[in-house]
Design an enzyme around this catalytic site. Structure first.
Site, PDB file in Angstrom:
ATOM      1  N   ARG A  47       0.831  -1.205   0.000  1.00 36.63           N
ATOM      2  CA  ARG A  47       0.000   0.000   0.000  1.00 36.63           C
ATOM      3  C   ARG A  47       0.869   1.259   0.000  1.00 36.63           C
ATOM      4  O   ARG A  47       0.512   2.288  -0.560  1.00 36.63           O
ATOM      5  CB  ARG A  47      -0.955  -0.006   1.198  1.00 36.63           C
ATOM      6  N   TYR A  99     -14.094  18.232 -17.120  1.00 36.63           N
ATOM      7  CA  TYR A  99     -14.678  16.897 -17.024  1.00 36.63           C
ATOM      8  C   TYR A  99     -15.798  16.893 -15.987  1.00 36.63           C
ATOM      9  O   TYR A  99     -15.600  17.284 -14.832  1.00 36.63           O
ATOM     10  CB  TYR A  99     -13.587  15.904 -16.659  1.00 36.63           C
ATOM     11  N   ASP A 171      -5.234  19.530 -15.533  1.00 38.31           N
ATOM     12  CA  ASP A 171      -5.548  18.204 -16.070  1.00 38.31           C
ATOM     13  C   ASP A 171      -4.988  18.163 -17.489  1.00 38.31           C
ATOM     14  O   ASP A 171      -5.495  18.825 -18.387  1.00 38.31           O
ATOM     15  CB  ASP A 171      -7.066  17.989 -16.071  1.00 38.31           C
ATOM     16  N   LYS A 196      -6.058   6.649 -20.079  1.00 35.51           N
ATOM     17  CA  LYS A 196      -6.227   7.103 -21.457  1.00 35.51           C
ATOM     18  C   LYS A 196      -4.951   6.909 -22.275  1.00 35.51           C
ATOM     19  O   LYS A 196      -4.597   5.786 -22.599  1.00 35.51           O
ATOM     20  CB  LYS A 196      -6.694   8.554 -21.452  1.00 35.51           C
TER      21      LYS A 196
END
Length: 375
Positions: A47, A99, A171, A196
């Site tokens: 983690r 977005y 972004d 993406k």
């Protein structure tokens, strides 16, 4: 070093065990201590860190020209981590053209938590100046924006943010470091949905933050990443790292294909408007030329006559394009965006969002031509 070479070099893991050329996948959740109880390789528990995630984070930071990177299980997890690094009562300036899920995150999660925000057209510096408050701590920008391809002058807004003691975050998912480097333009933070273009094959979910410099924010983000556990698996990191190696070639090819498609659509009688910064008709074309490099991206949108029914009819008639959500893969995708964003979205009803893949440009134009003929 050129980006194509850098993308290969920074993603290579020099394996001391078997001298493997391809990076191994490290699935272990825990790591052995030495006889003194120390961690000889610096890894404790998955983690907190993992060799595959470590390689991915360093690679993305290098490509964006940043000091440190953080990998997350999705782009939304990356955005959430940045918002979590703020305090209740802090104020964020962002845009309604970004977005839609990032806006829903602010409305549904962080506004009840105490974060304040203002939606403003970030292409207008004057409007941004009016929105600034004494507690403004972050400018959240997206350029080109999803799905209307609005541009924001990153350098100008980074200067404005810094003048009032705020951070500037961008972004950069649609442009990627192949086409745009927000940190070089003055931004403090860059975000990617690595699902993406970094992954590039529509088979992995991921997100990332890159910081221009290490400091209080990087320490806080590392703590959030570790304590909340919104991390990618070793295999996901391996897939994204592998995708990086071909990203410069893919993005440049997709950009080179998107421009003639946009130019062709602009002349079609069934098309009302085309949104693509590479077109001279785009209101911010000159900003795109000055701010972007190597092309204008593989994403474009266009409006057809007949509103949402017309858009659905065109999308349904396509044979080479796949009607699906997401973007940045090797296959060309299209979707009537209004369906997914809802009636309150500023997206026009007849808008179709296109992610140009690696198919031949003429085949994609031919497919659009036959579908538009049925509109």
């Amino acid at each position: 070093m050129n980006l194509e070479t850098l993308a290969i070099q920074v993603t290579r893991f020099h394996d001391a065990n078997a001298s493997a050329v391809t990076t191994p996948i490290y699935l272990s959740t825990t790591y052995e201590r030495d006889s003194e109880g120390n961690l000889p390789k610096g890894f404790l528990y998955a983690r907190g860190n993992n060799p595959n995630r470590d390689l991915l984070e360093k690679s993305i930071a290098v490509l964006e020209g940043g000091a440190v990177g953080f990998a997350f299980g999705s782009g939304m997890a990356a955005i959430a981590a940045l918002f979590q690094a703020l305090k209740p009562g802090d104020h964020v300036i962002t845009t309604p053209f970004a977005y839609y899920a990032a806006q829903r995150l602010l409305v549904d999660v962080f506004e009840p938590w105490g974060l304040e925000f203002t939606l403003v057209d970030t292409s207008s510096i004057e409007e941004v100046e009016k929105a600034i408050r004494p507690n403004t701590k972050l400018f959240w920008l997206e350029t080109p924006s999803n799905p209307l391809l609005h541009l924001t002058d990153v350098a100008a807004l980074a200067r404005l943010a810094h003048s009032v003691g705020a951070m500037c975050a961008v972004d950069n998912t649609w442009a990627t470091p192949v086409l745009q480097n927000p940190i070089a333009l003055g931004a403090d933070v860059v975000m990617h949905s690595t699902t993406k273009y970094f992954g590039g094959h529509s088979d992995v979910l991921g997100g990332a933050l890159v910081l221009a410099q290490e400091g209080e924010l990087s320490l806080k983000l590392r703590q959030i990443q570790n304590l909340t556990g919104g991390i990618p698996s070793p295999f996901d990191c391996w897939l994204i790292t592998r995708g990086i190696q071909t990203m410069p070639l893919r993005v440049k090819t997709q950009s080179a294909s998107a421009l003639p498609i946009a130019q062709w659509l602009e002349q079609h009688p069934a098309v009302e408007r085309v949104y693509y910064p590479g077109l001279e008709s785009h209101a911010q074309h000159e900003l795109a030329v000055s701010q972007m490099k190597n092309g204008f991206g593989g994403m474009l949108s266009f409006e057809v006559k007949g509103g949402l029914p017309g858009a659905k009819k065109v999308a349904g008639a396509l044979k080479v394009f796949t009607q699906a959500t997401s973007l940045g893969g090797v296959e060309s995708l299209i979707e009537p965006r209004k369906i997914y964003e809802g009636p309150d979205s500023p997206t026009p009803d007849g808008l179709l969002r296109v992610s140009v893949g690696l198919e031949h440009t003429q085949d994609l134009i031919n497919d659009l031509e036959q579908a538009l003929a049925q509109a």
